[in-house]
Design a protein around this motif. Sequence first.
Motif, short mmCIF file in Angstrom:
data_model
loop_
_atom_site.label_atom_id
_atom_site.label_comp_id
_atom_site.label_asym_id
_atom_site.label_seq_id
_atom_site.Cartn_x
_atom_site.Cartn_y
_atom_site.Cartn_z
N ALA A 337 19.20 19.70 -50.15
CA ALA A 337 18.64 18.40 -50.78
C ALA A 337 18.54 17.34 -50.04
N ALA A 338 19.46 17.10 -49.18
CA ALA A 338 19.55 15.89 -48.39
C ALA A 338 18.18 15.99 -47.44
N LEU A 339 17.80 16.98 -46.81
CA LEU A 339 16.71 17.39 -46.06
C LEU A 339 15.62 17.05 -46.87
N VAL A 340 15.49 17.66 -47.95
CA VAL A 340 14.22 17.44 -48.98
C VAL A 340 14.01 16.09 -49.42
N VAL A 341 15.10 15.25 -49.49
CA VAL A 341 14.99 13.79 -49.89
C VAL A 341 14.44 13.24 -48.66
N ASN A 376 2.11 19.94 -45.82
CA ASN A 376 3.19 20.75 -45.01
C ASN A 376 4.65 20.76 -45.60
N CYS A 377 4.89 19.61 -45.87
CA CYS A 377 6.43 19.56 -46.76
C CYS A 377 6.58 20.45 -47.89
N LEU A 378 5.42 20.15 -48.66
CA LEU A 378 5.47 20.73 -50.14
C LEU A 378 5.42 22.24 -49.84
N GLU A 379 4.49 22.58 -48.98
CA GLU A 379 4.14 24.34 -48.87
C GLU A 379 5.49 24.75 -48.10
N GLY A 380 6.13 24.10 -47.20
CA GLY A 380 7.39 24.47 -46.71
C GLY A 380 8.60 24.76 -47.56
N ILE A 381 8.67 23.63 -48.66
CA ILE A 381 9.60 23.85 -49.44
C ILE A 381 9.11 25.11 -50.42
N LEU A 382 8.11 25.19 -50.82
CA LEU A 382 7.80 26.36 -51.67
C LEU A 382 7.88 27.84 -50.90
N ILE A 383 7.73 27.68 -49.69
CA ILE A 383 7.70 28.99 -48.87
C ILE A 383 9.10 29.27 -48.94
N MET A 393 4.14 27.83 -41.25
CA MET A 393 4.15 26.19 -41.27
C MET A 393 5.23 25.80 -40.86
N GLN A 394 5.24 24.37 -40.26
CA GLN A 394 6.54 23.57 -39.74
C GLN A 394 6.58 22.31 -40.45
#
Lengths: 444, 109
Positions: A337-341, A376-383, A393-394
């Motif tokens: 969660a911290a990384l997502v934030v 990219n962040c959104l897709e990464g989280i969804l992946i 994706m990166q």
Amino acid sequence: MTKEAFIQNVTEQIRCVRARDGIARELSDHITDQAAAYEEAGEAHEEAVDRAVQEMGDPVEVGVELDRIHRPQIDYKLLGMAFLFHIAGFFIIWLMGDFSNHPQYIGRQCVVLALSFGVMAGMYFLDYSFIARYAYGIGIFVTAALLISNLFTVREGRVSGIMFCYLYVPVFAGILYRQRNRGYRALIWAMGMQFVITCLAQIFSGTPAAANIYLIGTALLVIAVAKGWFSVNRKAAVAALAGALMLLPLVLVTVKIAVFGNGYQAHRLLAWLNPERDAEGAGYVYRWLRQEWGMVRLIGAADNSPLLGDSLIGGPFFTEPFILLQLICKYGILAGAALVVAFAAVTVRAFQIAKRQKNQLGFMLSVASFMVILLNCLEGILINTGYFLVSSMQFPFVTYSACTAMTYAALIGLLLSIYRNERIVTEETFRRPMRRITVKWEKR
Amino acid sequence: MAIDKSLISGSTSMLILHLLEDKDMYGYEMIETLQKKSENVFVLKAGTLYPLLHSLEGKNYLTSYEDEVNGKQRKYYSITKVGRKYLRSRMEEWQEYQTAVVHVLGVVG
């Protein structure tokens, strides 16, 4: 004091060279108008100009005041975040890559970090208007970089220069800017350019990156039309463009599936929708993701997760796209969660920078950078959560790939440069002024 | 009658923003209009106006664009939504201040 001497005195106080031209022109116009009014009232030309200059006030005071306003500014928020997250990312990669057992990779990752900071600093200090001036040249440079990274990078599961293709996005924003006020032909040209960069992205980086670039390109094109850049009927053009550009890929995919049957991409898509369909094949990764999520804890390591024993370097899985999940498996949901934030904070800041831009090129380039980071962040989280088609994706900051690190660093550096020049770079900076005030600038 | 400059300086930004509520203007036009409307009471120097305009633009209260009028390229300023909001609050503030001064001086009616 002559008009030229007055303007020179004012502009000499302004440290930012690029702000001088616009100010000089505006003050010169004012003196000319005022002098003309005095002449109309019966004064001789020279007398009228002298009086108009005198009434402008003290040139040094005016210059000092304007210098205070037109000063480059630093976005400490984004700069602080970029610095902190790069360092944090380095340690996350260290932990995930199991560098204690692979010390030879520490030096490599230090070089990646140094390259990122170097690219970011370079972009920050560069005048971003060069992207519009040399859009096509930069496009060729990006293509060459992609070609080289494709030719010389050992693939074998490791991502090569896939992310470099996202540099086409600011290039496309620059191309759009160059086509302003040129009507329907320019709009068609811009659409053609969007097609070209999408094709290049497809060739060098594959379908997921090409799809993202197509999506971002469409959004930029629609924004440009909506803002009246092409001097065409806005409402009709926006509706037609948005509709056509969004429908086109759907039509192409449908035709491809209908003509070629269950191709590789269609197979992947179906496996994502129903992993059990091909449980040991394309659906395996989604089943594995579900299992992993069933094992994770709020804090601490997951129970018996295969990812725990895995390493970015030489592990059984190619885990870089799953680095978020790997972090969660090792340290718990809170760490993830911290990384997502952190990703959200950078994305929001990028959006805020874009929103406050009055300069058209600055706006379009910041929107372009924001969209690349967001998507990219959104897709990464969804992946990582199993809600999206798995692709390579990166994420920004937490990457083993030098190309990815440099691409994100370039985009963040670009945002910092746009913010820095917000009060300096005017629309006039990008086009040849209709008339230039001939004042000798002293180098300061 | 000569007016103490300090009385004007605090409200110059309000006056400029109010002028731009009606129409977009360039610098010289603003000085002229202000002078006319105030019957020569507010004679703003260009040296004061331009830093003020650039500062208001920096705060996003104003936006500028170039336009050609009668063969002359002009830099026009236009008030933004944020600028209108700021103007409203400054005008309310001014109204309150003015009423208080009038009450203290006892010059009502």
